[in-house]
Design a protein around this motif. Structure first.
Motif, short mmCIF file in Angstrom:
data_model
loop_
_atom_site.label_atom_id
_atom_site.label_comp_id
_atom_site.label_asym_id
_atom_site.label_seq_id
_atom_site.Cartn_x
_atom_site.Cartn_y
_atom_site.Cartn_z
N PHE A 1 0.84 -1.21 0.00
CA PHE A 1 0.00 0.00 0.00
C PHE A 1 0.87 1.26 0.00
O PHE A 1 0.67 2.18 -0.79
CB PHE A 1 -0.92 -0.02 1.23
N ILE A 2 1.88 1.28 0.88
CA ILE A 2 2.77 2.44 0.95
C ILE A 2 3.51 2.63 -0.37
O ILE A 2 3.59 3.74 -0.91
CB ILE A 2 3.77 2.29 2.11
N ALA A 3 4.03 1.53 -0.93
CA ALA A 3 4.83 1.65 -2.16
C ALA A 3 3.97 2.12 -3.33
O ALA A 3 4.39 2.96 -4.12
CB ALA A 3 5.49 0.31 -2.47
N HIS A 4 2.74 1.58 -3.43
CA HIS A 4 1.87 1.99 -4.54
C HIS A 4 1.42 3.45 -4.36
O HIS A 4 1.49 4.25 -5.29
CB HIS A 4 0.66 1.05 -4.63
N GLU A 5 0.97 3.79 -3.15
CA GLU A 5 0.43 5.14 -2.94
C GLU A 5 1.54 6.19 -2.98
O GLU A 5 1.33 7.29 -3.51
CB GLU A 5 -0.33 5.22 -1.61
N ALA A 6 2.71 5.88 -2.45
CA ALA A 6 3.81 6.85 -2.51
C ALA A 6 4.23 7.08 -3.96
O ALA A 6 4.63 8.18 -4.33
CB ALA A 6 5.00 6.37 -1.67
N ALA A 7 4.12 6.04 -4.80
CA ALA A 7 4.44 6.22 -6.23
C ALA A 7 3.54 7.29 -6.84
O ALA A 7 3.95 8.04 -7.73
CB ALA A 7 4.27 4.89 -6.98
N HIS A 8 2.30 7.38 -6.35
CA HIS A 8 1.37 8.39 -6.88
C HIS A 8 1.79 9.83 -6.56
O HIS A 8 1.32 10.75 -7.20
CB HIS A 8 -0.03 8.17 -6.32
N PHE A 9 2.65 10.04 -5.56
CA PHE A 9 3.13 11.41 -5.33
C PHE A 9 3.84 11.91 -6.59
O PHE A 9 3.87 13.10 -6.86
CB PHE A 9 4.07 11.48 -4.13
N TRP A 10 4.43 10.97 -7.34
CA TRP A 10 5.08 11.33 -8.61
C TRP A 10 4.13 11.08 -9.78
O TRP A 10 3.70 12.02 -10.43
CB TRP A 10 6.39 10.53 -8.77
N LEU A 11 3.81 9.81 -9.99
CA LEU A 11 2.95 9.45 -11.12
C LEU A 11 1.49 9.47 -10.64
O LEU A 11 0.99 8.48 -10.13
CB LEU A 11 3.34 8.06 -11.66
N GLY A 12 0.85 10.62 -10.75
CA GLY A 12 -0.51 10.78 -10.23
C GLY A 12 -0.71 12.17 -9.66
O GLY A 12 -1.78 12.77 -9.81
N GLN A 13 0.35 12.71 -9.00
CA GLN A 13 0.22 14.06 -8.42
C GLN A 13 1.19 15.06 -9.06
O GLN A 13 0.80 16.17 -9.38
CB GLN A 13 0.39 14.00 -6.90
N THR A 14 2.47 14.67 -9.22
CA THR A 14 3.40 15.55 -9.94
C THR A 14 2.95 15.66 -11.40
O THR A 14 2.92 16.74 -11.98
CB THR A 14 4.84 15.00 -9.85
N VAL A 15 2.60 14.54 -11.97
CA VAL A 15 1.86 14.53 -13.25
C VAL A 15 0.63 13.64 -13.06
O VAL A 15 0.69 12.64 -12.35
CB VAL A 15 2.70 13.98 -14.43
#
Ligand SMILES: [Zn+2]
Length: 473
Positions: A300-314
């Protein structure tokens, strides 16, 4: 715990991880229509509104019902202290109105006894076991309406409804000490448009440039240690590989609450906001180390933290393009977990993506959400990401993170990765045109032969058709 309870527990673990919902945009502009002061006084909060006009009703933007019982939560936790004012429910909204009709007084006092409850599609109050409480910053936001009947006529989705109102400015304070926001302690905090959590009270804070962890002091140690260890390391690894995240996710925080060792229960819930991962744990099953819960928490942490880049930064352009961010975050998570722990079984995770993609790929991926097949975005998106990784590996010797790094640098400015942006980078990294058209066919129409399509996309991986199944060896 018997097997049925165990299974039910695992189901609840899966069901509560609702992290990837897209947030509605926050409208900006105008002077505040209401200001609120929230002061924590021991176990209760004192909330005082100052309202800028005479209105018969003030309604709450965030008025989600409690899950399952489908009742409003505010009447159970909020007590109006101002005589002649009641907290009520009308249509889709919690409202403040006067008992006799006529305008609500300009000053309204309320005592809140916060409790953690699950809400339908809304961020709930989090209660820490030592009495600390984390509140969604927009929980206090109100808007004026001319009558109860007018509220009754409002739709459940306020996007596109002109409410002629400004924001609610909220001042947060704790009599016992500073408040915690975005991983930083400060004497008090003022929020207006922010969509995050503020923590009032003590918690264990592991500050880190990767991902700051804010953890309930009583969360069982093995899980607290797992989170305090994994969160900063995961965030740091992504940051090393991709550079700093932007748009509110530069100083990301993981917040974890413990609701106590409830009997016959093992529950882990989670959700994500810009720059913030929220998790809550409950039940006897969390008290002792449990490898399956541990693995789910790390995933969960690894997937959601990835979204800080792929999902929120872009972010993606349309919801139909969610394969870009969900499948991408899945392969990023696999790479992050493998980098931290070489014994991590990345193969079985990728095999699940392959199996699920084969299952859904006969129908158009772009409209999977309309059919309730959200899993397809993750699974086929991960297969597409694996294809991109092959191209990147041949081109530069790198992995999928190197592909994402380029995707970010090319699209950071407008903050959007379109399908065309993705496909164009794929081609420039050496992806074959036949594979690109195969992906587009799967997105737009679905493919007649899912197994053949997945095998073609995974050229360069050690995959083969074994019996009826595409197997990763
Ligand atoms: Zn996601």
């Amino acid at each position: 715990m018997d097997i049925r309870a165990g299974l039910a527990a695992m189901v609840s673990v899966v069901a509560l991880l609702t992290g990837c919902a897209t947030l509605p945009p926050i409208e900006r502009g105008g002077a505040p229509s209401a200001s609120a002061s929230v002061i924590r006084q021991g176990d209760t909060l004192h909330l005082q509104y100052q309202l800028d006009r005479d209105a018969d009703v003030w309604a709450f933007f965030d008025s989600a019902l409690m899950s399952e019982v489908r009742e409003p939560w505010r009447p159970r936790q909020w007590q109006v202290l101002t005589p002649g004012v009641v907290l009520d429910r009308e249509g889709f909204y919690d409202i403040l109105r006067s008992v006799d009709g006529g305008p609500v007084p300009r000053t309204v006092d309320i005592r809140i006894t916060p409790k953690a409850v699950d809400l339908e599609a809304e961020y709930p109050t989090l209660k820490f076991s030592n009495g600390a409480v984390a509140l969604p910053t927009r929980q206090m936001t109100v808007f004026p309406m001319e009558s109860v009947a007018a509220v009754a006529a409002l739709p459940s989705d306020l996007n596109g409804v002109d409410l002629a109102t400004g924001p609610t400015q909220v001042r947060w304070r704790d009599e016992a000490g500073p408040v915690l926001y975005a991983g930083e302690r400060r004497p008090e905090l003022i929020t207006q448009y922010e969509r995050s959590y503020v923590l009032l009270g003590q918690a264990d804070v592991t500050r880190d440039e990767g991902l700051t962890a804010v953890i309930d002091l009583a969360l069982p140690h093995w899980m607290a240690n797992t989170l305090a260890d994994a969160a900063p390391a995961t965030g740091r690894w992504y940051r090393q590989r991709l550079g700093a995240a932007s748009s509110g996710a530069e100083k990301p925080v993981l917040m974890a609450a413990w609701n106590g060792p409830t009997q016959r229960m093992t529950s882990m819930g989670g959700s994500v906001l810009p720059g913030l991962i929220v998790m809550s744990f409950e039940g006897r099953g969390i008290e002792e180390p449990n490898p399956e819960i541990r693995e789910r928490a790390l995933w969960f942490i690894a997937h959601e933290a990835a979204h800080f880049w792929l999902g929120q930064t872009v972010r993606y352009e349309y919801a139909r393009d969610a394969w870009i961010t969900e499948g991408g975050a899945d392969l990023m998570a696999v790479r992050a977990l493998k980098a931290r722990d070489p014994s991590y079984d990345d193969k079985s995770e990728l095999q699940t993506e392959i199996d699920d993609c084969v299952k859904y790929a006969a129908r158009p991926l772009g409209s999977a959400g309309e059919r309730g097949e959200h899993r397809a975005y993750y699974a086929c998106g991960a297969v597409f990401a694996m294809a991109a990784e092959t191209a990147e590996r041949r081109k530069s010797g790198g992995d999928f993170l190197d592909f994402v790094r380029l995707l970010l640098s090319e699209n950071r400015r407008d903050g959007v990765v379109t399908v065309q942006d993705w496909m164009s980078l794929y081609a420039r990294r050496g992806g074959r045109p036949e594979q690109a058209s195969l992906m587009l066919e799967m997105v737009n129409n679905g493919t007649r032969d899912p197994k053949a399509a997945v095998l073609a996309l995974l050229e360069g991986w050690d995959v083969a058709l074994e019996g009826d199944r595409v197997v990763l060896r």
